[in-house]
Design a protein around this motif. Structure first.
Motif, PDB file in Angstrom:
ATOM      1  N   GLN A  81       0.845  -1.206   0.000  1.00 16.68           N
ATOM      2  CA  GLN A  81       0.000   0.000   0.000  1.00 16.68           C
ATOM      3  C   GLN A  81       0.875   1.249   0.000  1.00 16.68           C
ATOM      4  OE1 GLN A  81      -3.155   0.248  -0.404  1.00 16.68           O
ATOM      5  NE2 GLN A  81      -4.118  -1.638   0.269  1.00 16.68           N
ATOM      6  N   GLY A  82       1.980   1.202   0.739  1.00 21.48           N
ATOM      7  CA  GLY A  82       2.898   2.332   0.723  1.00 21.48           C
ATOM      8  C   GLY A  82       3.592   2.462  -0.626  1.00 21.48           C
ATOM      9  N   ARG A  85       1.049   3.575  -3.002  1.00 19.07           N
ATOM     10  CA  ARG A  85       0.326   4.711  -2.412  1.00 19.07           C
ATOM     11  C   ARG A  85      -1.195   4.566  -2.563  1.00 19.07           C
ATOM     12  NH1 ARG A  85       3.450   7.282  -6.289  1.00 19.07           N
ATOM     13  NH2 ARG A  85       4.157   5.156  -6.540  1.00 19.07           N
ATOM     14  N   GLY A  86      -1.670   3.433  -2.082  1.00 19.02           N
ATOM     15  CA  GLY A  86      -3.109   3.220  -2.042  1.00 19.02           C
ATOM     16  C   GLY A  86      -3.700   2.616  -3.298  1.00 19.02           C
TER      17      GLY A  86
ATOM     18  N   VAL B  44      -6.634  13.563  10.033  1.00 18.90           N
ATOM     19  CA  VAL B  44      -5.840  13.752   8.822  1.00 18.90           C
ATOM     20  C   VAL B  44      -5.709  15.232   8.466  1.00 18.90           C
ATOM     21  CG1 VAL B  44      -5.500  12.985   6.460  1.00 18.90           C
ATOM     22  CG2 VAL B  44      -6.714  11.527   8.039  1.00 18.90           C
ATOM     23  N   GLN B  45      -6.781  15.965   8.684  1.00 19.05           N
ATOM     24  CA  GLN B  45      -6.753  17.387   8.378  1.00 19.05           C
ATOM     25  C   GLN B  45      -5.669  18.116   9.190  1.00 19.05           C
ATOM     26  OE1 GLN B  45     -10.836  18.529   8.308  1.00 19.05           O
ATOM     27  NE2 GLN B  45     -10.451  20.475   7.288  1.00 19.05           N
ATOM     28  N   ILE B  48      -2.091  17.134   7.882  1.00 16.47           N
ATOM     29  CA  ILE B  48      -1.761  17.876   6.659  1.00 16.47           C
ATOM     30  C   ILE B  48      -1.410  19.320   6.997  1.00 16.47           C
ATOM     31  CG2 ILE B  48      -2.677  18.739   4.468  1.00 16.47           C
ATOM     32  CD1 ILE B  48      -4.386  16.225   4.297  1.00 16.47           C
ATOM     33  N   GLU B  52       2.061  21.272   6.177  1.00 18.58           N
ATOM     34  CA  GLU B  52       2.038  22.466   5.323  1.00 18.58           C
ATOM     35  C   GLU B  52       2.590  23.687   6.055  1.00 18.58           C
ATOM     36  OE1 GLU B  52      -1.685  21.464   2.281  1.00 18.58           O
ATOM     37  OE2 GLU B  52      -1.888  23.080   3.753  1.00 18.58           O
ATOM     38  N   THR B  69       1.845  24.493  -3.098  1.00 19.73           N
ATOM     39  CA  THR B  69       0.951  23.875  -2.107  1.00 19.73           C
ATOM     40  C   THR B  69       0.327  22.602  -2.681  1.00 19.73           C
ATOM     41  OG1 THR B  69       0.443  26.029  -1.140  1.00 19.73           O
ATOM     42  CG2 THR B  69      -1.116  24.254  -0.689  1.00 19.73           C
ATOM     43  N   HIS B  70      -0.059  22.679  -3.961  1.00 21.74           N
ATOM     44  CA  HIS B  70      -0.677  21.530  -4.628  1.00 21.74           C
ATOM     45  C   HIS B  70       0.287  20.349  -4.688  1.00 21.74           C
ATOM     46  CE1 HIS B  70      -2.212  19.301  -8.294  1.00 21.74           C
ATOM     47  NE2 HIS B  70      -3.334  19.467  -7.624  1.00 21.74           N
ATOM     48  N   TYR B  73       0.707  19.003  -1.120  1.00 23.98           N
ATOM     49  CA  TYR B  73      -0.512  18.332  -0.660  1.00 23.98           C
ATOM     50  C   TYR B  73      -0.587  16.897  -1.182  1.00 23.98           C
ATOM     51  CZ  TYR B  73      -5.503  17.339  -0.112  1.00 23.98           C
ATOM     52  OH  TYR B  73      -6.699  16.755   0.210  1.00 23.98           O
ATOM     53  N   HIS B  74      -0.315  16.712  -2.467  1.00 18.03           N
ATOM     54  CA  HIS B  74      -0.386  15.355  -3.017  1.00 18.03           C
ATOM     55  C   HIS B  74       0.751  14.471  -2.512  1.00 18.03           C
ATOM     56  CE1 HIS B  74      -3.931  15.434  -5.602  1.00 18.03           C
ATOM     57  NE2 HIS B  74      -3.688  16.723  -5.698  1.00 18.03           N
ATOM     58  N   LEU B  77      -0.526  13.362   0.904  1.00 23.50           N
ATOM     59  CA  LEU B  77      -1.565  12.323   0.759  1.00 23.50           C
ATOM     60  C   LEU B  77      -0.945  10.968   0.429  1.00 23.50           C
ATOM     61  CD1 LEU B  77      -4.784  13.442  -1.135  1.00 23.50           C
ATOM     62  CD2 LEU B  77      -4.433  13.101   1.297  1.00 23.50           C
ATOM     63  N   GLU B  78       0.024  10.960  -0.491  1.00 25.23           N
ATOM     64  CA  GLU B  78       0.659   9.690  -0.862  1.00 25.23           C
ATOM     65  C   GLU B  78       1.395   9.090   0.334  1.00 25.23           C
ATOM     66  OE1 GLU B  78       2.949   9.550  -4.390  1.00 25.23           O
ATOM     67  OE2 GLU B  78       1.198   9.899  -5.641  1.00 25.23           O
ATOM     68  N   GLN B  81      -0.889   7.410   2.700  1.00 30.14           N
ATOM     69  CA  GLN B  81      -1.342   6.091   2.254  1.00 30.14           C
ATOM     70  C   GLN B  81      -0.462   5.009   2.861  1.00 30.14           C
ATOM     71  OE1 GLN B  81      -4.006   5.306   0.649  1.00 30.14           O
ATOM     72  NE2 GLN B  81      -4.641   7.020  -0.611  1.00 30.14           N
ATOM     73  N   ILE B  88      -6.669   5.592   4.229  1.00 29.57           N
ATOM     74  CA  ILE B  88      -6.490   6.981   4.631  1.00 29.57           C
ATOM     75  C   ILE B  88      -7.788   7.575   5.175  1.00 29.57           C
ATOM     76  CG2 ILE B  88      -6.945   8.028   2.377  1.00 29.57           C
ATOM     77  CD1 ILE B  88      -4.552   9.851   2.907  1.00 29.57           C
TER      78      ILE B  88
ATOM     79  N   VAL E  90     -11.697  10.808   2.151  1.00 25.35           N
ATOM     80  CA  VAL E  90     -10.813  11.904   2.516  1.00 25.35           C
ATOM     81  C   VAL E  90     -11.519  13.232   2.310  1.00 25.35           C
ATOM     82  CG1 VAL E  90      -8.446  12.763   2.211  1.00 25.35           C
ATOM     83  CG2 VAL E  90      -8.994  10.430   1.584  1.00 25.35           C
ATOM     84  N   ASN E  92     -13.513  15.195   3.729  1.00 20.18           N
ATOM     85  CA  ASN E  92     -13.526  16.307   4.679  1.00 20.18           C
ATOM     86  C   ASN E  92     -12.153  16.919   4.886  1.00 20.18           C
ATOM     87  OD1 ASN E  92     -12.675  14.002   5.882  1.00 20.18           O
ATOM     88  ND2 ASN E  92     -13.691  14.401   7.841  1.00 20.18           N
ATOM     89  N   MET E  93     -11.126  16.338   4.254  1.00 17.32           N
ATOM     90  CA  MET E  93      -9.808  16.965   4.309  1.00 17.32           C
ATOM     91  C   MET E  93      -9.641  18.028   3.250  1.00 17.32           C
ATOM     92  SD  MET E  93      -7.056  14.043   4.827  1.00 17.32           S
ATOM     93  CE  MET E  93      -7.811  12.988   3.601  1.00 17.32           C
ATOM     94  N   ARG E  95     -10.610  21.255   1.426  1.00 16.80           N
ATOM     95  CA  ARG E  95     -11.181  22.296   2.211  1.00 16.80           C
ATOM     96  C   ARG E  95     -12.101  23.264   1.517  1.00 16.80           C
ATOM     97  NH1 ARG E  95      -5.422  21.961   4.349  1.00 16.80           N
ATOM     98  NH2 ARG E  95      -5.354  21.402   2.148  1.00 16.80           N
TER      99      ARG E  95
ATOM    100  N   TRP F 117      -0.510  24.033 -16.235  1.00 19.00           N
ATOM    101  CA  TRP F 117      -1.212  22.896 -15.640  1.00 19.00           C
ATOM    102  C   TRP F 117      -1.730  22.021 -16.782  1.00 19.00           C
ATOM    103  CZ3 TRP F 117      -2.761  22.543 -10.181  1.00 19.00           C
ATOM    104  CH2 TRP F 117      -2.147  23.521  -9.389  1.00 19.00           C
ATOM    105  N   HIS F 144      -0.463  20.170 -11.821  1.00 15.42           N
ATOM    106  CA  HIS F 144       0.508  21.182 -12.248  1.00 15.42           C
ATOM    107  C   HIS F 144       1.598  20.467 -13.049  1.00 15.42           C
ATOM    108  CE1 HIS F 144       2.101  19.452  -8.560  1.00 15.42           C
ATOM    109  NE2 HIS F 144       3.286  19.810  -8.956  1.00 15.42           N
TER     110      HIS F 144
END
Lengths: 145, 145, 145, 145, 145, 145
Positions: A81-82, A85-86, B44-45, B48, B52, B69-70, B73-74, B77-78, B81, B88, E90, E92-93, E95, F117, F144
């Motif tokens: 899973q790691g 990544r899911g 989780v929130q 993260i 950040e 940030t994008h 963020y990913h 998330l990875e 996992q 997650i 996920v 609710n993470m 935003r 993007w 991106h």
């Protein structure tokens, strides 16, 4: 209850360090049983088979006892899973893979009753079919055995 | 194309080694930007947000540029996992957590065009609500930035 | 190797049959330890807590041994995958739930080395917030302990 | 609104009971249409085909009406989530499988408007490639038709 | 069998076009029932409630018939898989969210027996908590009703 | 920060509109680079290859720069989550597929720093192996680059 042997961290070091780096941690590799190996395919079935075979050949788990195979199997799945990544089911879409793995069996906890646990770590690269178009990936799974 | 800086492995070492062990790898922490931190919750929130905030305060990513940030963020998330082993969304069911994290930004590839990439690693314990009833967990996520 | 005690089927019968129907299977409930209970919420954290508490109070697992909690926890998670049909993280979106559960501990295999295993079954209804707007749901998880 | 026919429970009993046990529930198998079958592979595509073929040959669903195939297909997928415990995409990694299935079509609700629904249950064993190294598994999916 | 009314495409256009653009497709919005709405939260429970309420108030589905709620609920869940790109738990993470949705009910197929189907489309932006730090997202779910 | 070019919506229009409908939006297709194509299989590996090949041949991404392949790959995966509604690993179970795709590269944001993007949209039908027994499906992924 204290965790005295960090089998997860040890598995991670075994899977990702080179020989010279490993020699710095030689003390960490006592009091555990472990084996190492490689998997060059991302066919999940083959990766699982490679780890199971290595663990059985090296006497990390007993070939005849299903509960040991069951414990290892779920530790491998968690570790994958790691790596994916899911997206474990997407495994066969991810193309060039060069993974090293380590399986560690030991007693992480001071308390005798907690018994033995098993850790499986993968470290390597995953990526596009052209060599070099890839990045690192890692996974760790832990289970009681 | 050769990968010259292993930002994933460096992030893993930063997240999981103690100070003394890290000193053995001091050469690996050059030519990259990195920061470290802790997250004591499995909401989780909040995890993260902790990563950040640390990455922005330490200048690893620019606060004003969304694409950074994008990318981060990913990568988070990875990495999560791996920590949650594919569950997650179940994160908030997992109760006591003690996670250390590291964010590494660098140029993994020799080829200039490949530019900068970011790695996020978590290492710690996850388990039942009683202290000590827990085992290790680990995650790694990598993204271009 | 033969499976002599079907702890999964027994857990299913315990969770889904009414008292009269259960009496037809009374022979199946020997040679195992089991407990039963109810969960009226779909807050996954509460469902897990309800099962863990019942299993500990009834002596199905030992409160002090983490490996038993760990085995039960993963059996519960697997069973909830059936209940939520793969959307375990979406659990709290599913609103009226009336679940009965059964936890069974026993020795499914003839071979002594295989030791004890644990099964968790849920059966009940899941649906929209208006009573009656719901259908049946079921889950089964099994783990070595 | 009352649920008068528990098609899910009936499907589970049909899939998991032996002939003698089923005879105890013969009253439950009236007022519904059902069929039973076996699937010996964990190639998900083959399992789905086996269930669809059985359901069509036995007149449980109409071969020519897509909405009936669509309803059955999603009920099968949901049921397989229980069998694979959320790892449906990993299906082909799970090796020896011996599954029995039952498809039940009926009117679970008193209210006429609710019409017909379909339930698919699987019960059997899943495990390592050596015979006997396996444990039980269960799945249930329900859909309106 | 021919698909004569593309309820999915119509739902997507309704959710994503502005008023002027929609006027170009006015012919497509005949022979179907539809409604539109907005959801400003990524609390999945609230998003589902917003769509269900709109669909019931506008007579797209009948409030009293569970099978219609059930069909809509699964179409919403499928559509949210696109919005969250597989991380529905996920939700609710994630935003700041600004989603528009459309629910379309119609007869896509020439063949009378295929009956009515329902499509749910979401279109909007999803992103970091600072306004503007977000990108587009889309989802489509379809079910028989 | 304002989003001036909606690359996601544009990709959706390119993938789902017919030629006549597209001509109504011709103004939207300026200031971006895009390509279109078809994928007739649901073998996920082939779908990814079809999109990557089209994007490289049409100069949407550079063949030699891994970070561009990496960005596109993750946008495709996200888009396929919508197409398969969260069951991406189940992809090869879904049988007849007729998908059109569009890849759009552009600068969605006013702010220069946000750079380029990429959006990937799929639209088509998915269903049972008999032609016509299928419904619409859609997916959108954005990254991106």
């Amino acid at each position: 209850m204290t965790q005295t042997v960090k089998i997860g961290k040890v598995a991670m070091l075994l899977a990702s360090l080179d020989e010279e780096e490993k020699s710095l941690f030689s003390g960490s590799f006592e009091n555990i049983k472990y084996c190492q190996g490689k998997a060059g395919s991302m066919d999940v079935q083959k990766v699982i088979a490679a780890v199971e075979t290595a663990a059985k050949r090296n006497g990390i788990i007993s070939e005849q006892v299903y509960r040991e195979t069951h414990a290892l199997y779920h530790a491998i799945l968690e570790s994958l899973q790691g790596v994916t990544r899911g997206h474990i089911g997407v495994g066969n879409m991810m193309r060039t893979v060069g993974l090293r793995f380590a399986v560690v069996r030991g007693r992480p906890y001071e308390r005798e009753d907690e018994g033995e646990w098993i850790a499986v770590a993968f470290y390597g690269t995953i990526g596009a079919p052209v060599k070099g178009l890839e990045h690192e990936t890692f996974g760790l799974g832990i289970n009681h055995i």
